[in-house]
Design an enzyme around this catalytic site. Structure first.
Site, mmCIF file in Angstrom:
data_model
loop_
_atom_site.group_PDB
_atom_site.id
_atom_site.type_symbol
_atom_site.label_atom_id
_atom_site.label_comp_id
_atom_site.label_asym_id
_atom_site.label_seq_id
_atom_site.Cartn_x
_atom_site.Cartn_y
_atom_site.Cartn_z
ATOM 1 N N CYS A 251 0.812 -1.230 0.000
ATOM 2 C CA CYS A 251 0.000 0.000 0.000
ATOM 3 C C CYS A 251 0.842 1.277 0.000
ATOM 4 O O CYS A 251 0.647 2.164 -0.829
ATOM 5 C CB CYS A 251 -0.986 -0.015 1.168
ATOM 6 S SG CYS A 251 -0.252 0.116 2.818
ATOM 7 N N HIS B 13 -2.812 1.321 6.841
ATOM 8 C CA HIS B 13 -3.116 1.180 5.417
ATOM 9 C C HIS B 13 -3.307 2.554 4.793
ATOM 10 O O HIS B 13 -3.793 3.491 5.439
ATOM 11 C CB HIS B 13 -4.379 0.344 5.218
ATOM 12 C CG HIS B 13 -4.618 -0.016 3.783
ATOM 13 N ND1 HIS B 13 -3.876 -0.969 3.120
ATOM 14 C CD2 HIS B 13 -5.503 0.459 2.860
ATOM 15 C CE1 HIS B 13 -4.296 -1.079 1.876
ATOM 16 N NE2 HIS B 13 -5.269 -0.209 1.681
ATOM 17 N N HIS C 288 -5.779 1.639 -4.389
ATOM 18 C CA HIS C 288 -4.875 1.148 -3.345
ATOM 19 C C HIS C 288 -4.437 -0.274 -3.643
ATOM 20 O O HIS C 288 -5.079 -1.005 -4.400
ATOM 21 C CB HIS C 288 -5.537 1.240 -1.964
ATOM 22 C CG HIS C 288 -6.633 0.239 -1.732
ATOM 23 N ND1 HIS C 288 -6.860 -0.354 -0.503
ATOM 24 C CD2 HIS C 288 -7.598 -0.279 -2.555
ATOM 25 C CE1 HIS C 288 -7.893 -1.177 -0.582
ATOM 26 N NE2 HIS C 288 -8.353 -1.151 -1.805
#
Length: 361
Positions: free
Chosen positions: A276, A324, A336
Protein backbone atom coordinates in the site's frame (compact mmCIF):
# COMPACT_ATOMS: atom_id res chain seq x y z
CA UNK A 1 -3.90 -93.43 50.77
CA UNK A 2 -2.93 -90.45 48.68
CA UNK A 3 -4.91 -87.39 49.25
CA UNK A 4 -6.28 -85.52 46.28
CA UNK A 5 -6.44 -81.77 46.83
CA UNK A 6 -9.00 -80.00 44.81
CA UNK A 7 -7.43 -77.36 42.54
CA UNK A 8 -8.24 -73.79 43.39
CA UNK A 9 -10.68 -72.26 40.98
CA UNK A 10 -10.48 -68.63 39.83
CA UNK A 11 -13.27 -66.52 41.08
CA UNK A 12 -15.55 -65.86 38.17
CA UNK A 13 -16.93 -62.91 40.08
CA UNK A 14 -13.50 -61.29 40.48
CA UNK A 15 -12.60 -61.91 36.86
CA UNK A 16 -15.82 -60.40 35.64
CA UNK A 17 -15.32 -57.42 37.88
CA UNK A 18 -11.83 -56.89 36.51
CA UNK A 19 -13.12 -57.12 32.96
CA UNK A 20 -15.88 -54.68 33.75
CA UNK A 21 -13.46 -52.23 35.33
CA UNK A 22 -11.19 -52.42 32.30
CA UNK A 23 -14.10 -51.89 29.97
CA UNK A 24 -15.25 -48.87 31.94
CA UNK A 25 -11.71 -47.46 31.97
CA UNK A 26 -11.35 -47.90 28.22
CA UNK A 27 -14.75 -46.40 27.60
CA UNK A 28 -13.94 -43.52 29.91
CA UNK A 29 -10.67 -42.88 28.15
CA UNK A 30 -12.40 -42.99 24.78
CA UNK A 31 -15.08 -40.61 25.99
CA UNK A 32 -12.46 -38.25 27.38
CA UNK A 33 -10.60 -38.38 24.10
CA UNK A 34 -13.76 -37.67 22.15
CA UNK A 35 -14.64 -34.80 24.45
CA UNK A 36 -11.14 -33.38 24.15
CA UNK A 37 -11.16 -33.67 20.38
CA UNK A 38 -14.61 -32.16 20.26
CA UNK A 39 -13.61 -29.26 22.48
CA UNK A 40 -10.42 -28.50 20.56
CA UNK A 41 -11.78 -28.98 17.05
CA UNK A 42 -11.94 -25.80 15.01
CA UNK A 43 -15.59 -24.77 14.79
CA UNK A 44 -16.95 -24.47 11.30
CA UNK A 45 -17.07 -20.85 10.21
CA UNK A 46 -19.83 -19.18 8.31
CA UNK A 47 -18.88 -17.05 5.33
CA UNK A 48 -19.42 -13.91 7.43
CA UNK A 49 -17.21 -15.22 10.24
CA UNK A 50 -14.53 -16.23 7.76
CA UNK A 51 -14.75 -12.78 6.17
CA UNK A 52 -14.23 -11.08 9.55
CA UNK A 53 -11.29 -13.29 10.50
CA UNK A 54 -9.57 -12.95 7.15
CA UNK A 55 -10.03 -9.16 7.22
CA UNK A 56 -8.54 -9.03 10.69
CA UNK A 57 -5.56 -11.18 9.70
CA UNK A 58 -4.90 -9.03 6.63
CA UNK A 59 -5.02 -5.90 8.79
CA UNK A 60 -2.54 -7.43 11.24
CA UNK A 61 -0.33 -8.55 8.37
CA UNK A 62 -0.33 -5.04 6.94
CA UNK A 63 0.59 -3.57 10.32
CA UNK A 64 3.55 -5.94 10.42
CA UNK A 65 4.35 -5.09 6.80
CA UNK A 66 4.61 -1.39 7.58
CA UNK A 67 6.83 -2.19 10.58
CA UNK A 68 8.95 -4.33 8.23
CA UNK A 69 9.15 -1.45 5.73
CA UNK A 70 10.28 0.91 8.47
CA UNK A 71 12.97 -1.51 9.65
CA UNK A 72 14.17 -2.02 6.09
CA UNK A 73 14.37 1.74 5.58
CA UNK A 74 16.47 2.06 8.76
CA UNK A 75 18.67 -0.81 7.63
CA UNK A 76 19.19 0.78 4.21
CA UNK A 77 20.03 4.14 5.82
CA UNK A 78 22.49 2.54 8.23
CA UNK A 79 24.08 0.52 5.43
CA UNK A 80 24.58 3.66 3.33
CA UNK A 81 26.04 5.49 6.33
CA UNK A 82 28.46 2.63 6.98
CA UNK A 83 29.66 2.71 3.38
CA UNK A 84 30.23 6.46 3.64
CA UNK A 85 32.06 6.09 6.97
CA UNK A 86 34.24 3.31 5.58
CA UNK A 87 35.32 5.64 2.80
CA UNK A 88 35.94 8.36 5.37
CA UNK A 89 38.00 5.96 7.51
CA UNK A 90 40.15 5.08 4.52
CA UNK A 91 40.78 8.77 3.75
CA UNK A 92 41.59 9.66 7.34
CA UNK A 93 43.82 6.62 7.81
CA UNK A 94 45.72 7.73 4.72
CA UNK A 95 46.19 11.19 6.23
CA UNK A 96 47.45 9.71 9.52
CA UNK A 97 49.92 7.54 7.65
CA UNK A 98 51.12 10.50 5.61
CA UNK A 99 51.69 12.53 8.79
CA UNK A 100 53.58 9.62 10.36
CA UNK A 101 55.75 9.44 7.23
CA UNK A 102 56.59 13.12 7.62
CA UNK A 103 57.53 12.50 11.24
CA UNK A 104 59.69 9.60 10.10
CA UNK A 105 61.48 11.92 7.70
CA UNK A 106 62.05 14.43 10.51
CA UNK A 107 63.33 11.66 12.78
CA UNK A 108 65.77 10.48 10.10
CA UNK A 109 67.09 14.02 9.64
CA UNK A 110 67.50 14.46 13.40
CA UNK A 111 69.30 11.13 13.69
CA UNK A 112 71.75 12.12 10.99
CA UNK A 113 72.32 15.44 12.70
CA UNK A 114 72.92 13.92 16.12
CA UNK A 115 69.94 11.96 17.42
CA UNK A 116 66.15 11.62 17.40
CA UNK A 117 64.09 14.10 19.34
CA UNK A 118 62.54 12.14 22.25
CA UNK A 119 59.10 13.57 21.55
CA UNK A 120 59.24 12.40 17.94
CA UNK A 121 60.31 8.96 19.19
CA UNK A 122 57.28 8.99 21.51
CA UNK A 123 54.90 9.60 18.59
CA UNK A 124 56.48 6.88 16.49
CA UNK A 125 56.62 4.16 19.17
CA UNK A 126 53.58 4.74 21.39
CA UNK A 127 50.10 3.39 20.88
CA UNK A 128 47.50 6.05 20.00
CA UNK A 129 46.00 5.93 23.49
CA UNK A 130 49.38 6.33 25.19
CA UNK A 131 50.35 9.09 22.85
CA UNK A 132 47.16 11.06 23.33
CA UNK A 133 47.58 10.85 27.12
CA UNK A 134 50.94 12.50 26.73
CA UNK A 135 49.90 15.02 24.12
CA UNK A 136 50.82 17.88 26.45
CA UNK A 137 54.43 17.37 25.40
CA UNK A 138 53.50 18.71 21.96
CA UNK A 139 53.30 22.27 23.30
CA UNK A 140 56.92 22.03 24.47
CA UNK A 141 58.24 21.51 20.97
CA UNK A 142 59.51 24.44 19.00
CA UNK A 143 60.72 22.83 15.81
CA UNK A 144 59.17 21.38 12.67
CA UNK A 145 58.06 18.24 14.50
CA UNK A 146 55.70 20.29 16.65
CA UNK A 147 53.23 21.07 13.87
CA UNK A 148 53.36 17.51 12.56
CA UNK A 149 52.70 16.09 16.03
CA UNK A 150 49.72 18.38 16.60
CA UNK A 151 48.36 17.37 13.22
CA UNK A 152 48.82 13.69 14.04
CA UNK A 153 47.03 14.06 17.38
CA UNK A 154 44.07 15.80 15.75
CA UNK A 155 43.92 13.24 12.96
CA UNK A 156 43.94 10.36 15.43
CA UNK A 157 41.10 11.94 17.42
CA UNK A 158 39.08 12.37 14.24
CA UNK A 159 39.85 8.81 13.18
CA UNK A 160 38.65 7.50 16.55
CA UNK A 161 35.43 9.52 16.23
CA UNK A 162 34.73 8.14 12.77
CA UNK A 163 35.31 4.61 14.06
CA UNK A 164 32.82 5.22 16.89
CA UNK A 165 30.25 6.47 14.38
CA UNK A 166 30.80 3.42 12.19
CA UNK A 167 30.34 1.11 15.20
CA UNK A 168 27.11 2.91 16.10
CA UNK A 169 25.74 2.58 12.58
CA UNK A 170 26.70 -1.09 12.52
CA UNK A 171 24.75 -1.61 15.75
CA UNK A 172 21.77 0.15 14.19
CA UNK A 173 22.02 -2.05 11.11
CA UNK A 174 22.11 -5.24 13.15
CA UNK A 175 19.12 -4.13 15.21
CA UNK A 176 17.15 -3.29 12.07
CA UNK A 177 18.05 -6.67 10.56
CA UNK A 178 16.76 -8.41 13.69
CA UNK A 179 13.51 -6.44 13.38
CA UNK A 180 13.23 -7.42 9.73
CA UNK A 181 13.37 -11.09 10.59
CA UNK A 182 10.72 -10.75 13.31
CA UNK A 183 8.30 -8.73 11.16
CA UNK A 184 8.86 -11.01 8.18
CA UNK A 185 7.83 -14.04 10.23
CA UNK A 186 4.78 -12.18 11.56
CA UNK A 187 3.61 -11.21 8.09
CA UNK A 188 4.10 -14.72 6.75
CA UNK A 189 2.28 -16.30 9.70
CA UNK A 190 -0.72 -13.96 9.35
CA UNK A 191 -1.00 -14.58 5.62
CA UNK A 192 -0.76 -18.34 6.09
CA UNK A 193 -3.50 -18.21 8.71
CA UNK A 194 -5.75 -16.20 6.37
CA UNK A 195 -5.14 -18.65 3.53
CA UNK A 196 -5.90 -21.59 5.81
CA UNK A 197 -9.30 -20.08 6.65
CA UNK A 198 -10.11 -19.56 2.98
CA UNK A 199 -8.98 -23.09 2.14
CA UNK A 200 -11.44 -24.58 4.66
CA UNK A 201 -14.42 -22.94 2.97
CA UNK A 202 -16.50 -24.58 0.31
CA UNK A 203 -16.41 -23.08 -3.15
CA UNK A 204 -19.78 -21.40 -2.54
CA UNK A 205 -18.70 -20.00 0.83
CA UNK A 206 -15.42 -18.72 -0.55
CA UNK A 207 -17.31 -17.05 -3.39
CA UNK A 208 -19.54 -15.39 -0.80
CA UNK A 209 -16.50 -14.09 1.07
CA UNK A 210 -15.01 -12.84 -2.17
CA UNK A 211 -18.23 -11.11 -3.15
CA UNK A 212 -18.20 -8.55 -0.33
CA UNK A 213 -16.01 -6.56 1.99
CA UNK A 214 -12.46 -5.27 1.69
CA UNK A 215 -10.95 -8.70 1.08
CA UNK A 216 -12.06 -8.66 -2.54
CA UNK A 217 -12.00 -6.42 -5.50
CA UNK A 218 -14.94 -4.06 -5.27
CA UNK A 219 -17.60 -3.81 -7.93
CA UNK A 220 -16.04 -0.56 -9.06
CA UNK A 221 -12.68 -2.26 -9.52
CA UNK A 222 -14.24 -5.11 -11.46
CA UNK A 223 -15.32 -2.55 -14.05
CA UNK A 224 -11.76 -1.41 -14.78
CA UNK A 225 -11.15 -1.45 -18.49
CA UNK A 226 -7.92 -1.56 -20.38
CA UNK A 227 -7.92 2.23 -20.48
CA UNK A 228 -7.82 2.51 -16.72
CA UNK A 229 -11.22 4.20 -16.24
CA UNK A 230 -13.84 2.79 -13.93
CA UNK A 231 -17.53 3.64 -14.07
CA UNK A 232 -19.11 4.17 -10.69
CA UNK A 233 -22.31 2.29 -10.00
CA UNK A 234 -25.35 4.52 -9.95
CA UNK A 235 -24.09 7.07 -12.47
CA UNK A 236 -22.16 7.63 -15.65
CA UNK A 237 -19.46 9.83 -14.19
CA UNK A 238 -16.06 8.23 -13.57
CA UNK A 239 -13.84 8.83 -10.56
CA UNK A 240 -11.08 9.93 -12.90
CA UNK A 241 -13.22 12.83 -14.18
CA UNK A 242 -12.84 14.74 -10.91
CA UNK A 243 -10.16 17.38 -11.57
CA UNK A 244 -6.98 17.21 -9.51
CA UNK A 245 -6.00 20.40 -7.63
CA UNK A 246 -2.52 20.56 -9.20
CA UNK A 247 -0.43 19.15 -12.01
CA UNK A 248 1.56 17.06 -9.53
CA UNK A 249 -1.57 15.59 -7.97
CA UNK A 250 -2.88 14.81 -11.46
CA UNK A 251 0.36 12.98 -12.27
CA UNK A 252 0.16 10.96 -9.05
CA UNK A 253 -3.42 9.94 -9.86
CA UNK A 254 -2.45 9.05 -13.43
CA UNK A 255 0.37 6.86 -12.15
CA UNK A 256 -1.99 5.06 -9.78
CA UNK A 257 -4.42 4.38 -12.64
CA UNK A 258 -1.55 2.91 -14.61
CA UNK A 259 -0.81 0.51 -11.73
CA UNK A 260 -4.33 -0.98 -11.69
CA UNK A 261 -4.25 -4.75 -11.88
CA UNK A 262 -0.67 -5.14 -10.62
CA UNK A 263 -0.29 -7.61 -7.75
CA UNK A 264 0.09 -6.77 -4.09
CA UNK A 265 3.41 -8.00 -2.71
CA UNK A 266 4.25 -6.99 0.82
CA UNK A 267 7.40 -4.88 0.98
CA UNK A 268 7.28 -4.10 -2.76
CA UNK A 269 7.78 -0.63 -4.21
CA UNK A 270 7.33 -1.40 -7.92
CA UNK A 271 7.43 -1.31 -10.79
CA UNK A 272 5.74 -4.71 -11.22
CA UNK A 273 4.13 -5.02 -7.76
CA UNK A 274 3.40 -2.87 -4.71
CA UNK A 275 2.26 -2.84 -1.14
CA UNK A 276 0.00 0.00 0.00
CA UNK A 277 2.61 2.59 1.00
CA UNK A 278 4.91 1.48 -1.81
CA UNK A 279 2.21 2.41 -4.33
CA UNK A 280 1.51 5.86 -2.89
CA UNK A 281 5.23 6.58 -2.60
CA UNK A 282 5.81 5.59 -6.22
CA UNK A 283 2.78 7.58 -7.44
CA UNK A 284 3.98 10.81 -5.88
CA UNK A 285 7.59 10.12 -6.83
CA UNK A 286 6.45 10.14 -10.46
CA UNK A 287 5.23 13.68 -9.79
CA UNK A 288 8.58 14.76 -8.36
CA UNK A 289 7.57 14.54 -4.69
CA UNK A 290 9.55 12.36 -2.30
CA UNK A 291 7.42 10.61 0.32
CA UNK A 292 8.77 8.52 3.20
CA UNK A 293 8.34 4.75 3.02
CA UNK A 294 5.73 3.83 5.64
CA UNK A 295 2.13 4.76 6.37
CA UNK A 296 3.19 6.03 9.80
CA UNK A 297 5.51 8.58 8.23
CA UNK A 298 3.51 9.35 5.10
CA UNK A 299 0.58 10.66 7.14
CA UNK A 300 2.84 13.47 8.37
CA UNK A 301 4.37 14.22 4.95
CA UNK A 302 2.12 17.06 3.90
CA UNK A 303 -0.87 19.08 5.03
CA UNK A 304 -3.55 17.27 7.01
CA UNK A 305 -7.01 17.55 5.45
CA UNK A 306 -10.41 16.50 6.69
CA UNK A 307 -12.55 13.93 4.97
CA UNK A 308 -14.85 16.64 3.62
CA UNK A 309 -11.85 18.42 2.03
CA UNK A 310 -10.51 15.43 0.09
CA UNK A 311 -9.25 16.06 -3.43
CA UNK A 312 -7.68 13.69 -6.00
CA UNK A 313 -4.09 12.90 -5.11
CA UNK A 314 -4.62 13.09 -1.35
CA UNK A 315 -3.40 10.18 0.75
CA UNK A 316 -6.17 8.49 2.75
CA UNK A 317 -5.29 6.38 5.79
CA UNK A 318 -7.20 3.64 7.57
CA UNK A 319 -7.45 1.77 10.89
CA UNK A 320 -6.56 3.09 14.31
CA UNK A 321 -2.93 2.11 13.83
CA UNK A 322 -2.70 3.97 10.49
CA UNK A 323 -1.59 0.71 8.88
CA UNK A 324 -3.12 1.18 5.42
CA UNK A 325 -3.05 3.97 2.81
CA UNK A 326 -4.63 4.62 -0.55
CA UNK A 327 -4.59 7.42 -3.14
CA UNK A 328 -7.85 9.35 -3.33
CA UNK A 329 -9.24 9.83 -6.87
CA UNK A 330 -12.55 11.57 -6.16
CA UNK A 331 -16.20 10.61 -5.69
CA UNK A 332 -15.41 8.70 -2.49
CA UNK A 333 -13.06 6.35 -4.34
CA UNK A 334 -9.40 5.52 -4.00
CA UNK A 335 -6.79 3.39 -5.73
CA UNK A 336 -4.88 1.15 -3.35
CA UNK A 337 -2.83 -2.02 -3.07
CA UNK A 338 -5.17 -3.98 -0.84
CA UNK A 339 -3.58 -7.23 0.29
CA UNK A 340 -1.97 -10.42 -1.07
CA UNK A 341 -4.21 -12.12 -3.57
CA UNK A 342 -5.88 -8.89 -4.68
CA UNK A 343 -4.56 -6.59 -7.41
CA UNK A 344 -4.11 -2.84 -7.18
CA UNK A 345 -7.70 -1.70 -7.53
CA UNK A 346 -10.29 1.02 -7.14
CA UNK A 347 -12.37 0.82 -3.98
CA UNK A 348 -14.61 3.05 -1.87
CA UNK A 349 -12.90 4.69 1.08
CA UNK A 350 -15.89 3.60 3.19
CA UNK A 351 -14.85 -0.05 3.10
CA UNK A 352 -12.29 0.45 5.91
CA UNK A 353 -12.21 2.55 9.10
CA UNK A 354 -11.04 6.01 8.05
CA UNK A 355 -8.11 7.33 10.12
CA UNK A 356 -7.13 10.57 8.37
CA UNK A 357 -5.81 12.16 5.22
CA UNK A 358 -2.91 14.29 4.09
CA UNK A 359 -2.09 16.32 0.98
CA UNK A 360 1.55 16.00 -0.15
CA UNK A 361 3.26 19.26 -1.04
Amino acid sequence: MASHARPKQRSSTGSAAARTAATIAIAGAASATMLTESSTAEPRLTAAQAQARVDRLYEEAETATEAYNGARERADTARAAIEHLQDELARRTGRVNATRDRLGTIATAQYRSGGIDPTVQLALDSTPAEYLERAQFIDQLGNRASAALRTLAAQRRELTQVRHEADSELSTLRGAQDELRVHKRTVEDKLKAAQAILDRLTAAERAAVEASGPTLTSRAARGVSGGGRTALSGGSRTAGDVPAPSARAAQAVSFAYGALGLPYVWGATGPSSYDCSGLTQAAWRSAGVSLPRTTYTQINAGTRVSRSQLQPGDLVFFYSGVSHVGLYIGNGQMIHAAHPGAPVRIAPIDEMPFAGATRPA
